[in-house]
Design an enzyme around this catalytic site. Structure first.
Site, PDB file in Angstrom:
ATOM      1  N   ASN A  84       0.754  -1.239   0.101  1.00 31.83           N
ATOM      2  CA  ASN A  84      -0.104  -0.126  -0.039  1.00 31.83           C
ATOM      3  C   ASN A  84       0.949   1.214   0.093  1.00 31.83           C
ATOM      4  OD1 ASN A  84      -2.031   1.909   0.121  1.00 31.83           O
ATOM      5  ND2 ASN A  84      -2.946   0.753   1.863  1.00 31.83           N
ATOM      6  N   ASP A  85       1.582   1.432   1.234  1.00 38.13           N
ATOM      7  CA  ASP A  85       2.422   2.886   1.254  1.00 38.13           C
ATOM      8  C   ASP A  85       3.281   3.021   0.198  1.00 38.13           C
ATOM      9  OD1 ASP A  85       0.858   3.306   3.441  1.00 38.13           O
ATOM     10  OD2 ASP A  85       2.395   2.798   4.742  1.00 38.13           O
ATOM     11  N   ILE A  86       3.733   1.883  -0.402  1.00 36.93           N
ATOM     12  CA  ILE A  86       5.208   1.916  -1.120  1.00 36.93           C
ATOM     13  C   ILE A  86       4.633   2.114  -2.656  1.00 36.93           C
ATOM     14  CG2 ILE A  86       6.652   0.438   0.214  1.00 36.93           C
ATOM     15  CD1 ILE A  86       5.671  -2.059  -1.494  1.00 36.93           C
ATOM     16  N   ALA A 129       1.382   3.804   7.325  1.00 40.52           N
ATOM     17  CA  ALA A 129       1.345   5.116   7.456  1.00 40.52           C
ATOM     18  C   ALA A 129       0.044   5.727   7.908  1.00 40.52           C
ATOM     19  CB  ALA A 129       1.890   5.804   6.171  1.00 40.52           C
TER      20      ALA A 129
END
Ligand code: TAP
Length: 268
Positions: A194-196, A235
């Site tokens: 997700n965040d990456i 995050a």
């Protein structure tokens, strides 16, 4: 006094900066143990404390570098960020894809890039990922893996899991190597990441993720996003990639969904 200093220093830091701070605090524990070793005249404490402190410091700097930030910037970066502004983003409709349609799309592609993340580890789906890769390759699809430096929850997390599943190491590409290849890719299959892949890291200066290099999956022709819900990742930042017209959400546990795709592919 120490408690107040620790609380006020760490409290404003959030989002993707947290792992850097955890690594820094870990390095400080080593330093504290080493100094106590001097006070107590204990050589074992001095040596082990120095090792923990030094390795923690190296890890802190490597993680900050992977996020394109300085440690100083991470420490001060939390001040003044408005969480309301940080969450501002363009929303739209999401589009879903069925297991059958995802399997057809994958099997008729020339180039597929798999982006594994923390969800692959949670679900323990690495063996199914490898099986899918082998099946696609038998059908003439060129499959590569894109490995982000902070994917998962520890350095090298994805590499270790994929090695355990006997994925050929030459198929694993680091972010700098693979980013130019997304534009020539038919399908990006995001498995529990997700965040990456969150474009806010590039587009939204108010986002706590801003400045972190990401895998530029939005350059690909099609994006299949495998996760259980629209919940954010580590995050806590919403991901506007969910609403990208190229994105199709494939909801469910990664391992279970991959098993269904594998069984579909065997019949295509
Ligand atoms: P995340 O941003 O944490 O996203 C993981 C996603 O996996 C979640 O959005 C979750 O969505 C999904 N998921 C969880 N369980 C699943 C399951 N069983 N099946 C399918 N999907 C599942 O992960 P990432 O993209 O790998 O990024 C890593 C984050 O961790 C970064 O923010 C990084 O800074 C941080 N971090 C990294 C490290 C290191 S050194 N690698 C250390 C600490 C923290 P659903 O809940 O909707 O399923």
């Amino acid at each position: 006094m120490g408690g107040v200093l620790g609380f006020s220093g760490v409290f404003p830091i959030g989002g993707a900066d947290m792992p850097v701070i955890i690594a820094l605090l870990n390095a400080f524990t080593g330093l504290a143990a080493s100094i106590s070793g001097f006070a107590l005249n204990n050589n074992a404490m001095i040596v082990s404390g120095t090792l923990v402190g030094a390795s923690g410091t190296i890890l802190t700097f490597l993680m900050a570098k992977a996020m394109n930030r300085s440690v100083f910037n991470v420490l001060l970066g939390g001040f003044g960020v408005s969480s309301q502004k940080a969450q501002e983003m363009k929303k739209g409709n999401i589009q879903e894809i069925s297991v059958q349609d995802a399997s057809i799309l994958l099997s008729y592609s020339n180039n597929v890039i798999i982006v594994p993340g923390y969800g692959m580890a949670v679900s323990g789906a690495q063996n199914e990922v490898h099986e899918l890769e082998e099946l696609l390759e038998k059908k003439g699809v060129n499959v590569k893996y894109a490995i982000h430096p902070v994917a998962g929850r520890m350095p090298g997390h994805m590499n270790v899991l994929l090695a355990e599943a006997k994925v050929d190491y030459s198929k694993l590409y680091e972010m700098e190597q693979i980013n130019p290849e997304f534009k020539n890719t038919d399908v990006v299959l995001i498995i529990g990441a997700n965040d990456i892949v969150n474009p806010a890291a590039k587009n939204n200066p108010n986002s706590p993720l801003y400045g972190m290099p990401i895998l530029e999956v939005d350059q690909a022709q099609n994006i299949i996003f495998m996760k259980r819900s629209l919940r954010p990742g580590f995050a806590g930042i919403e991901n506007e990639l969910f609403f990208n017209p190229k994105t199709r959400m494939l909801f469910g546990d990664a391992k279970e969904t991959l098993k269904k795709i594998i069984s579909e592919l065997k019949n295509i």
